[in-house]
Design a protein around this motif. Structure first.
Motif: not given
Length: 318
Positions: A186, A192-193, A195-200, A203, A260, A318
């Protein structure tokens, strides 16, 4: 299976301690009672980042200047070498490629020079970071430590890097080259890079999705460095999970663990616009197996991707 531990210096020298893997390794060594000499270009800045009570081991933070004398006084005979210009995250311009190559050659050369003047009393040890980029790229081949190196830029860098480390054998050192795959955690690295689009909620597949991802959980990366320090082993070892996956499988597994959607692909052409030749790190992979680690008897804590990702994100946002 190799179960016997070997004697090593009470203090372990670590270069590249400000990096993602280096920080985790230092924490692990200190909590286990090792003394650690951390070598960094900016000792004062790094000194402020070491938390009080980090472990029971002694901590010394120093720069590269005068390192040989300090290492001799402290009787440092075991080194973990992690220093080098980051490979991913920047466009591979001619200047950046030169920096990647030069930083690894120069820093490894200096560590070997320091190790050559070890005070004696035990066999010197050099555990040097390397990378699975050594093998080149392929969608069909399966690589183990017995395979030769590739011929692209990254493979050329890694081969040079390892050749510099192997010079320490001339001084009687036991040398282990730890070929890291994609390290998952993490606090840094690629995850981390990713994961970023999945949080939006956007992904999806990167490139064709057919390229292989030879990954390893941060705990196992650190575990293999410790194993290499403490056991009578030498040579190259692939620091990867025994279960590599395709990028398609990686993305779908990450989406499932994060809860996601998996839907918006990232075209390879777009990545090449941003990173140039450096996009090959994501767009072209290699299927690498940890044959030697398993022969040595290393027990992976996180052998499967879904369990590894669940462990990384367990209890957090998450």
């Amino acid at each position: 299976m190799i179960g016997q531990r070997v004697e090593h210096a009470g203090i372990v020298g670590v270069t590249g301690g400000t990096g993602f893997v280096g920080r985790a390794l230092i924490r692990d060594l200190l909590h286990s009672g090792y003394g650690v000499m951390i070598v960094t270009r900016d000792p004062e800045r790094f000194r402020r980042t070491v938390p009080a009570g980090a472990g029971v081991g002694e901590v010394e933070i120093c720069g590269w200047d005068g390192l040989m004398d300090r290492a001799r006084r402290k009787r440092v005979e075991a080194w973990v070498h992690l220093a080098g210009e980051p490979i991913a995250g920047r466009r591979w311009s001619k200047r950046q490629k030169e920096a990647i190559l030069r930083s690894r050659a120069e820093s490894t050369r200096r560590v070997v020079e320091v190790l050559s003047s070890a005070p004696g009393g035990g066999r010197p040890v050099l555990v040097s970071a390397s990378a699975v980029g050594f093998y080149g790229t392929s969608e069909t081949a399966v690589f183990t430590e017995e395979d030769p190196g590739g011929d692209d830029f990254l493979a050329t860098v890694v081969k040079m890097w390892e050749e510099e480390a192997l010079r320490a054998e001339k001084f009687g050192a036991r040398v282990v080259r730890v070929r890291l795959g994609v390290v998952l955690g993490r606090e840094g690295g690629a995850l981390p890079r990713m994961v970023f689009p999945y949080r939006l909620g956007i992904g999806g597949r990167i490139g064709t999705g057919r390229q292989w991802v030879s990954w390893v959980h941060l705990e196992d990366a650190v575990g293999l460095f410790r194993f290499a320090l403490e056991r009578p082993v030498q040579g190259a070892v692939n620091a990867v999970s025994p279960n590599p996956v395709t990028m398609e499988t990686f993305g779908r597994t990450l989406a499932r663990v994060l809860g996601r959607p998996y839907r918006v692909p990232v075209p390879g052409a777009a990545l090449r616009v941003v990173f140039g030749e450096g996009a090959d790190v994501l767009l072209r992979g290699q299927r690498v197996l940890p044959k030697r680690a398993e022969q040595w008897g290393y027990a992976f804590r996180h052998p499967d991707l879904e369990g590894a990702l669940a462990d990384i994100f367990r209890g957090g946002e998450r």
